[in-house]
Scaffold this active site. Structure first.
Site, mmCIF file in Angstrom:
data_model
loop_
_atom_site.group_PDB
_atom_site.id
_atom_site.type_symbol
_atom_site.label_atom_id
_atom_site.label_comp_id
_atom_site.label_asym_id
_atom_site.label_seq_id
_atom_site.Cartn_x
_atom_site.Cartn_y
_atom_site.Cartn_z
ATOM 1 N N CYS A 1 1.048 -1.237 0.076
ATOM 2 C CA CYS A 1 -0.104 0.091 -0.034
ATOM 3 C C CYS A 1 0.857 1.205 -0.112
ATOM 4 O O CYS A 1 1.671 1.599 1.121
ATOM 5 C CB CYS A 1 -1.004 0.081 1.180
ATOM 6 S SG CYS A 1 -2.069 1.187 1.371
ATOM 7 N N CYS B 1 -2.927 15.199 3.074
ATOM 8 C CA CYS B 1 -3.885 15.339 2.043
ATOM 9 C C CYS B 1 -4.416 16.630 1.906
ATOM 10 O O CYS B 1 -4.832 16.959 3.139
ATOM 11 C CB CYS B 1 -5.017 14.222 2.129
ATOM 12 S SG CYS B 1 -5.954 13.746 0.842
ATOM 13 N N CYS C 1 -11.603 13.943 4.286
ATOM 14 C CA CYS C 1 -12.835 13.013 4.408
ATOM 15 C C CYS C 1 -12.861 12.967 5.911
ATOM 16 O O CYS C 1 -11.674 12.494 6.506
ATOM 17 C CB CYS C 1 -12.337 11.651 3.586
ATOM 18 S SG CYS C 1 -12.122 12.003 1.858
ATOM 19 N N CYS D 1 -6.665 0.754 6.817
ATOM 20 C CA CYS D 1 -6.712 1.908 5.767
ATOM 21 C C CYS D 1 -7.303 2.949 6.775
ATOM 22 O O CYS D 1 -8.118 2.642 7.633
ATOM 23 C CB CYS D 1 -8.294 1.377 5.121
ATOM 24 S SG CYS D 1 -8.310 -0.011 4.126
HETATM 25 N N1 SAH Z 1 -7.059 9.104 -1.014
HETATM 26 C C1 SAH Z 1 -7.260 7.808 -1.769
HETATM 27 C C2 SAH Z 1 -6.763 6.777 -1.531
HETATM 28 C C3 SAH Z 1 -6.121 6.581 -0.048
HETATM 29 S S1 SAH Z 1 -7.373 6.005 1.133
HETATM 30 C C4 SAH Z 1 -9.012 7.760 -1.630
HETATM 31 O O1 SAH Z 1 -9.460 8.269 -0.736
HETATM 32 O O2 SAH Z 1 -9.437 7.002 -2.266
HETATM 33 C C5 SAH Z 1 -7.547 4.369 0.973
HETATM 34 C C6 SAH Z 1 -9.113 3.847 1.207
HETATM 35 O O3 SAH Z 1 -9.371 3.851 2.927
HETATM 36 C C7 SAH Z 1 -10.136 4.936 0.792
HETATM 37 O O4 SAH Z 1 -11.057 4.402 0.308
HETATM 38 C C8 SAH Z 1 -10.441 5.562 2.082
HETATM 39 O O5 SAH Z 1 -11.835 6.244 2.019
HETATM 40 C C9 SAH Z 1 -10.559 4.431 3.186
HETATM 41 N N2 SAH Z 1 -10.349 5.278 4.585
HETATM 42 C C10 SAH Z 1 -10.168 6.174 5.272
HETATM 43 N N3 SAH Z 1 -9.968 6.179 6.188
HETATM 44 C C11 SAH Z 1 -10.484 5.179 6.913
HETATM 45 C C12 SAH Z 1 -11.032 4.380 8.091
HETATM 46 N N4 SAH Z 1 -10.797 5.242 9.207
HETATM 47 N N5 SAH Z 1 -11.648 3.113 8.021
HETATM 48 C C13 SAH Z 1 -11.605 2.585 6.849
HETATM 49 N N6 SAH Z 1 -11.497 2.871 5.682
HETATM 50 C C14 SAH Z 1 -10.858 4.259 5.552
HETATM 51 FE FE1 SF4 Z 2 -7.443 12.185 1.505
HETATM 52 FE FE2 SF4 Z 2 -9.995 11.377 1.881
HETATM 53 FE FE3 SF4 Z 2 -8.313 9.602 0.690
HETATM 54 FE FE4 SF4 Z 2 -8.167 10.300 3.345
HETATM 55 S S1 SF4 Z 2 -9.898 9.242 2.461
HETATM 56 S S2 SF4 Z 2 -6.426 10.063 1.942
HETATM 57 S S3 SF4 Z 2 -8.821 12.340 3.495
HETATM 58 S S4 SF4 Z 2 -9.065 11.526 0.026
#
Ligand code: SAH
Ligand code: SF4
Length: 394
Positions: free
Chosen positions: A136, A143, A147, A374
């Site tokens: 990964c 970022c 989110c 994640c």
């Molecule tokens: N920025 C990109 C890729 C990195 S995040 C994106 O957002 O897609 C990888 C995945 O983990 C994303 O689907 C993200 O939404 C998810 N993720 C983020 N925080 C999380 C959490 N606390 N628990 C589970 N999944 C999470």
């Molecule tokens: Fe950035 Fe949202 Fe992906 Fe987290 S889940 S790395 S805040 S885009």
């Protein structure tokens, strides 16, 4: 102000947002060869004084040593005359990110805290399974998006990672797993997901250039079918990602109504669900054999009702998407304002999607005990820099 904190506008939640510049040049003035294309290596050698034919030959040899054999210095390059080694060493380097800390989870997941040469920290994670292993990889330090359920989203963006720092993660993992020389069979590192820290499509050029190197058959040789790029929904870059990188696409959908997605994935305010799903329908290379993955984090009482599951099925059908859904149990972190849905709720949600004809496995969280799962990645936002000696204009 030192060069790497000078602000420049790049796209963000509200376009444009000011973020830090790309990497500063190395303090010793030497050129990093990792992350350069074969042609860029050739040009760098020619600029340094090699005549064109020599530069071309040496570039080919050096490429092979770096990406096939995992060489970290020129002295190992036995097909290059020994007298030329010091000349190369004075001008060029082949480095890996510095490892600050390496941790191993009870489930075998490994997490590395890495440091850039200009002193910023970021993370990468390796997830071993019985028949494969997934790295990964991070694309940014921090970022620009926020989110609400993601720990990385609470960091500000420090800077984009450059191709050397992105490819360097793969090289380092190969070092740690003892997987040199590169060979197609019997590897532990079989898959790469751009799902570490950062939004890869807000660092498009560097991610593309890095993945091109990772996919090069003369080097690291990972097939585009084994690489997945995850985006929170940077719609204007998705077609280019398909055309210029061509890897599998994962989309962090996480909600099926404007109200909820606006709240938890704020980029939705700029690029809404309809636009996002249309971009998925148009994604080059997606078909039934190469489905788009929709990631859906299970947040208790937020996005996890049966009605949400049915709407998800309806949307995927409406846009005729070759899709699978990955249900991700929410991984907690200190200060997060959410709880994970109950196992019964997740099962019910999964069943509805499955009965709608769409595969919807529930991901087993990995590496939670070392905060490697994640959404748990976060490093100190910015490290104290050494006094900037070049900064005499201040
Ligand atoms: N920025 C990109 C890729 C990195 S995040 C994106 O957002 O897609 C990888 C995945 O983990 C994303 O689907 C993200 O939404 C998810 N993720 C983020 N925080 C999380 C959490 N606390 N628990 C589970 N999944 C999470
Ligand atoms: Fe950035 Fe949202 Fe992906 Fe987290 S889940 S790395 S805040 S885009």
């Amino acid at each position: 102000m030192s060069a790497d904190t000078a602000l420049m506008p790049i796209p963000g939640t509200v376009d444009p947002v000011p973020v830090s510049r790309a990497a500063v040049p190395r303090a010793d003035g030497r050129t990093e060869l990792v992350g350069l294309s074969k042609d860029q290596i050739r040009a760098a050698l020619a600029d340094a004084g090699l005549e064109p034919r020599q530069a071309k030959l040496r570039a080919k040899q050096i490429w092979h040593w770096i990406y096939n054999r995992g060489a970290g210095d020129f002295t190992r390059m036995t097909d290059i005359a020994k007298v030329q080694h010091p000349w190369l060493t004075e001008r060029f380097v082949i480095t890996r990110p510095e490892v600050v800390e390496a941790q191993v989870s009870v489930d075998g997941t490994r997490k590395w805290l890495l440091r850039t040469h200009d002193g910023h920290d970021y993370e990468m994670v390796f997830i071993p399974d019985a028949d494969r292993g997934t790295l990964c990889v991070s694309s940014q330090i921090g970022c620009t998006l926020n989110c609400t359920f993601c720990h990385t989203g609470t960091m500000k963006l420090v800077r984009n990672l450059d191709p050397a720092e992105i490819v360097g993660q793969v090289m380092l993992a190969r070092d740690a797993l003892g997987e040199w020389p590169s060979q197609p069979e019997g590897r532990m590192l079989t898959n790469i997901v751009m799902m570490g820290m950062g939004e890869p499509l807000y660092n498009f050029d560097n991610v593309r250039d890095a993945l091109k190197i990772v996919m090069d058959g003369d080097g690291l040789g990972l097939s585009k079918r084994r690489i997945t790029l995850s985006t929170s929904g940077v719609v204007p870059m998705m077609a280019r990602a398909g055309a210029e990188i061509g890897v599998n696409l994962a989309v962090s959908l996480h909600a099926v109504t404007k109200e909820v997605r606006d709240e938890i994935v704020p980029i939705n305010r700029k690029y809404g669900i309809e636009q996002l799903l249309q971009a998925c329908a148009d994604y080059p290379g997606a078909n039934n054999a190469r489905r788009i993955t929709f990631e859906y984090v299970m947040l208790k009482d937020k996005n996890d009702s049966d009605a949400d599951a049915r709407e998800l099925v309806r949307l995927i059908r409406h846009y005729r998407l070759p899709a699978k859904v990955n249900l991700i149990p929410f991984n907690p972190w200190g200060g997060a304002g959410y709880e994970c849905s109950t196992p019964e709720r997740i099962r019910s949600f999964s069943n509805i999607v499955f009965e709608g004809g769409i595969s919807a496995p529930v991901r087993t969280p990995r590496g939670r005990d070392i905060d490697a799962a994640c959404g748990q990645l976060k490093t100190a936002a910015e490290r104290k820099r050494k006094p900037a000696v070049l900064n005499d204009s201040a």
